[in-house]
Design a protein around this motif. Structure first.
Motif, short mmCIF file in Angstrom:
data_model
loop_
_atom_site.label_atom_id
_atom_site.label_comp_id
_atom_site.label_asym_id
_atom_site.label_seq_id
_atom_site.Cartn_x
_atom_site.Cartn_y
_atom_site.Cartn_z
N LEU A 1 6.68 -0.69 19.78
CA LEU A 1 5.86 0.47 19.43
C LEU A 1 5.26 0.32 18.03
O LEU A 1 4.10 0.67 17.81
N ALA A 2 6.04 -0.22 17.10
CA ALA A 2 5.54 -0.45 15.75
C ALA A 2 4.36 -1.41 15.76
O ALA A 2 3.33 -1.18 15.10
N ARG A 3 4.48 -2.47 16.50
CA ARG A 3 3.38 -3.45 16.60
C ARG A 3 2.15 -2.82 17.24
O ARG A 3 1.02 -3.06 16.82
N ALA A 4 2.37 -2.03 18.27
CA ALA A 4 1.25 -1.38 18.96
C ALA A 4 0.53 -0.42 18.02
O ALA A 4 -0.71 -0.40 17.95
N LEU A 5 1.29 0.38 17.27
CA LEU A 5 0.68 1.31 16.32
C LEU A 5 -0.07 0.55 15.24
O LEU A 5 -1.20 0.91 14.88
N CYS A 6 0.52 -0.50 14.71
CA CYS A 6 -0.15 -1.30 13.67
C CYS A 6 -1.41 -1.96 14.21
O CYS A 6 -2.43 -2.02 13.51
N LEU A 7 -1.37 -2.42 15.45
CA LEU A 7 -2.56 -3.02 16.05
C LEU A 7 -3.67 -1.97 16.22
O LEU A 7 -4.84 -2.24 15.94
N PHE A 8 -3.29 -0.77 16.67
CA PHE A 8 -4.27 0.32 16.78
C PHE A 8 -4.89 0.63 15.42
O PHE A 8 -6.10 0.76 15.30
N LEU A 9 -4.04 0.77 14.40
CA LEU A 9 -4.55 1.11 13.06
C LEU A 9 -5.40 -0.02 12.49
O LEU A 9 -6.40 0.23 11.80
N ALA A 10 -5.06 -1.26 12.78
CA ALA A 10 -5.89 -2.39 12.34
C ALA A 10 -7.27 -2.31 13.00
O ALA A 10 -8.30 -2.50 12.34
N ALA A 11 -7.30 -2.02 14.29
CA ALA A 11 -8.58 -1.89 15.00
C ALA A 11 -9.38 -0.71 14.46
O ALA A 11 -10.59 -0.81 14.21
N PHE A 12 -8.71 0.41 14.26
CA PHE A 12 -9.35 1.62 13.74
C PHE A 12 -10.03 1.33 12.40
O PHE A 12 -11.21 1.63 12.20
N TRP A 13 -9.27 0.72 11.48
CA TRP A 13 -9.82 0.49 10.14
C TRP A 13 -10.82 -0.66 10.12
O TRP A 13 -11.72 -0.69 9.26
N THR A 14 -10.71 -1.57 11.05
CA THR A 14 -11.74 -2.62 11.15
C THR A 14 -13.06 -2.00 11.58
O THR A 14 -14.12 -2.29 10.99
N LEU A 15 -13.01 -1.11 12.57
CA LEU A 15 -14.23 -0.43 13.00
C LEU A 15 -14.80 0.46 11.89
O LEU A 15 -16.02 0.54 11.71
N ARG A 16 -13.91 1.08 11.13
CA ARG A 16 -14.39 1.91 10.00
C ARG A 16 -15.05 1.05 8.94
O ARG A 16 -16.06 1.45 8.33
N LEU A 17 -14.51 -0.12 8.69
CA LEU A 17 -15.12 -1.05 7.73
C LEU A 17 -16.51 -1.48 8.21
O LEU A 17 -17.46 -1.55 7.43
N ILE A 18 -16.63 -1.76 9.50
CA ILE A 18 -17.93 -2.14 10.06
C ILE A 18 -18.93 -0.99 9.89
O ILE A 18 -20.08 -1.21 9.49
N ALA A 19 -18.49 0.24 10.16
CA ALA A 19 -19.37 1.40 9.98
C ALA A 19 -19.78 1.54 8.52
O ALA A 19 -20.95 1.79 8.21
N ALA A 20 -18.82 1.37 7.60
CA ALA A 20 -19.14 1.49 6.18
C ALA A 20 -20.14 0.44 5.74
O ALA A 20 -20.99 0.69 4.88
N THR A 21 -20.06 -0.73 6.34
CA THR A 21 -20.92 -1.84 5.95
C THR A 21 -22.31 -1.76 6.57
O THR A 21 -23.31 -2.00 5.88
N PHE A 22 -22.37 -1.40 7.85
CA PHE A 22 -23.64 -1.52 8.57
C PHE A 22 -24.29 -0.20 8.99
O PHE A 22 -25.45 -0.20 9.38
#
Length: 141
Positions: free
Chosen positions: A79-100
């Protein structure tokens, strides 16, 4: 990476969420949000404020969960890995939005705002890196 170091890095990530919340609370005044929203229909204004509030709730939740459960996340259970993977994806998408997607140029009118903008972008890089590291490396020697 040992569990103690990863726990500390995750606790920093938790605190950074609360820093993003503070930045988000300053945003309406800086961009003149109320004036921009005043021209929209009532439903759209209310919808925006509901979304804005839910984003704040997510930041508080992500931050508190990460900070208080950093040790559990660092141990690397399923569950910890799943949550961390979700949060990594979430913040990666947010970084893409901030950039582009967002053009904040018109609002970066002074040095403190420019520094804050770059600091926030550093946070947007830090968060997915740490969460991805925790999802990949959690509890491994």
């Amino acid at each position: 990476m040992n569990t103690n170091r990863l726990t500390l890095l995750l606790q920093v990530a938790g605190l950074l969420h609360l820093g993003l919340l503070c930045a988000g609370l300053m945003m309406p005044k800086i961009v003149g949000l109320r004036e921009h929203l005043a021209t929209l229909p009532s439903f759209i204004r209310k919808l925006f404020w509901v979304y804005y509030s839910f984003i704040g709730l997510c930041l508080v939740s992500f931050g508190l969960l990460t900070f208080t459960l950093a040790g559990t996340l660092a141990e690397g259970g399923t569950l910890a890995r799943a949550l961390c993977l979700f949060l990594a994806a979430f913040w990666t998408l947010r970084l893409i939005a901030a950039t582009f997607v967002f053009d904040l140029g018109p609002y970066l009118t002074n040095c403190p705002r420019r520094i804050g903008y770059h600091a926030i972008n550093l946070v947007f890089v830090y968060l997915p890196v740490i969460y991805l590291l925790a999802a990949w490396k959690g509890a491994r020697p």
